[in-house]
Write an enzyme that holds these catalytic residues in place. Structure first.
Site, PDB file in Angstrom:
ATOM      1  CB  SER A  77      -0.841  -0.272   1.015  1.00  0.00           C
ATOM      2  OG  SER A  77      -1.959   0.966   1.301  1.00  0.00           O
ATOM      3  CG  ASP A  91      -7.107  -1.982  -3.821  1.00  0.00           C
ATOM      4  OD1 ASP A  91      -6.776  -0.166  -3.983  1.00  0.00           O
ATOM      5  OD2 ASP A  91      -5.705  -2.370  -3.516  1.00  0.00           O
ATOM      6  CG  HIS A 151      -6.240  -1.472  -0.069  1.00  0.00           C
ATOM      7  ND1 HIS A 151      -5.143  -1.067  -1.251  1.00  0.00           N
ATOM      8  CD2 HIS A 151      -5.769  -1.122   1.134  1.00  0.00           C
ATOM      9  CE1 HIS A 151      -4.757  -0.891  -1.033  1.00  0.00           C
ATOM     10  NE2 HIS A 151      -4.383  -0.035   0.928  1.00  0.00           N
TER      11      HIS A 151
END
Length: 316
Positions: free
Chosen positions: A165, A258, A288
């Site tokens: 991320s 995502d 995510h």
């Protein structure tokens, strides 16, 4: 149809449970200090696997020039002769939360299953420490790891960088800095669903608004805090980099549900056009960090199997 309707049913179960307990998700909490505390509490409540063959050591190492020292956590596979491959690990959290402790399981898993020394960096967070503090901390930790490879029992010819991320975006930014400053040579890069683009203009950045994990509003807020009023350059938002040549071979994965889906796919294509060997996985139904929220789901097992296989191929 809501984006949440496209989520893999098995992976959606813990997500729905979390949102029932905390409607709107962690990012709906306005105060960042409280948000961090709640995220830490929720993470602590999850069942955690044990890795008896992994040893851990926390160490304070030099930070960027003129800046505070940083903490790294070193993971070593017990009883494995070296020198070993090394993986420099950068945690996620949208540049504004997260830490080494919250991704202890993933770093331990990589150490155990790849047979690598893993060094995980505790970098400063925005909004208290906006860009460039986080990425400069990450680069300083990488320099320390490379300069101390012999002591760490790491083969400097087999040094990878891994991040998830925000940590994925910082992974690429750190690799760009290493390339441009003549820093440590990286043999492999694994940015996982990386946070790359402050502009929030892709179709997926508009689609993902109600999943409850990392939606459009949270991403816009995080970028504002991270940049702190500065204009983004390639080291802040790697999607803005014009020249991607000279970066190490790369593995990227992202889910179809995502927010970062389209910016990650575009970036992977640009790496390929720049001559960087690139492996891209796009997982239908994955949101995510779904592999963290639903680690026992079949989809999560496939995601981790592909990552571990790629790391082994690249490093061993």
């Amino acid at each position: 149809m809501s984006a949440r309707d496209l989520i893999d049913p098995e992976s959606r179960v813990p997500l729905d449970a979390m949102l029932q307990a905390l409607p709107g998700g962690v990012n709906s909490i306005p105060d960042i200090v409280q948000r961090r505390a709640v995220a830490k509490t929720m993470a602590a409540q999850r069942s955690r696997p044990e890795y008896p063959n992994v040893t851990k050591e926390d160490r304070t190492v030099p930070g960027p020039a003129g800046e505070p020292d940083i903490t790294v956590r070193i993971y070593r596979p017990a009883g494995v002769p070296g020198p070993l491959p090394g993986v420099y690990y950068i945690h996620g959290g949208g540049m504004v939360r997260g830490g080494v402790e919250l991704e202890d399981d993933s770093a331990s898993l990589i150490c155990d299953r790849v047979g690598a020394v893993v060094v995980s960096v505790e970098y400063r967070l925005a909004p208290e420490h906006p860009y460039p503090a986080p990425v400069e901390d990450c680069y300083a930790g990488l320099v320390w790891m490379a300069e101390n490879a012999a002591e760490l029992n790491v083969d400097p010819e087999r040094l990878a960088i891994y991040g998830v991320s925000a940590g994925g975006g910082l992974t690429i930014a750190t690799a760009l800095i290493a390339r441009d400053r003549g820093g440590p040579a990286l043999s492999f890069m694994m940015p996982i669903y990386p946070m790359l683009d402050d502009r929030n203009e892709t179709p997926s950045s508009y689609e993902i608004t109600d999943v409850g994990i990392w939606d459009r509003a949270a991403n816009i807020e995080a970028w504002e805090w991270y940049l702190g009023g500065k204009e983004a350059d390639q080291y802040a938002a790697p999607a803005r980099a014009e020249d991607l040549s000279g970066l190490p071979p790369t593995f990227i994965d992202v889910g179809t549900v995502d927010l970062f889906r389209d910016e990650d796919i575009t970036f992977a294509q640009r790496l390929m056009r720049a001559g960087v060997p690139t492996e891209l996985h796009v997982y239908p139904g994955s949101y995510h960090a779904s592999e963290k929220y639903s680690p026992d789901a079949a989809l999560s097992r496939r995601i981790w199997a592909a990552r571990i296989d790629a790391l082994k191929r690249a490093l061993t």
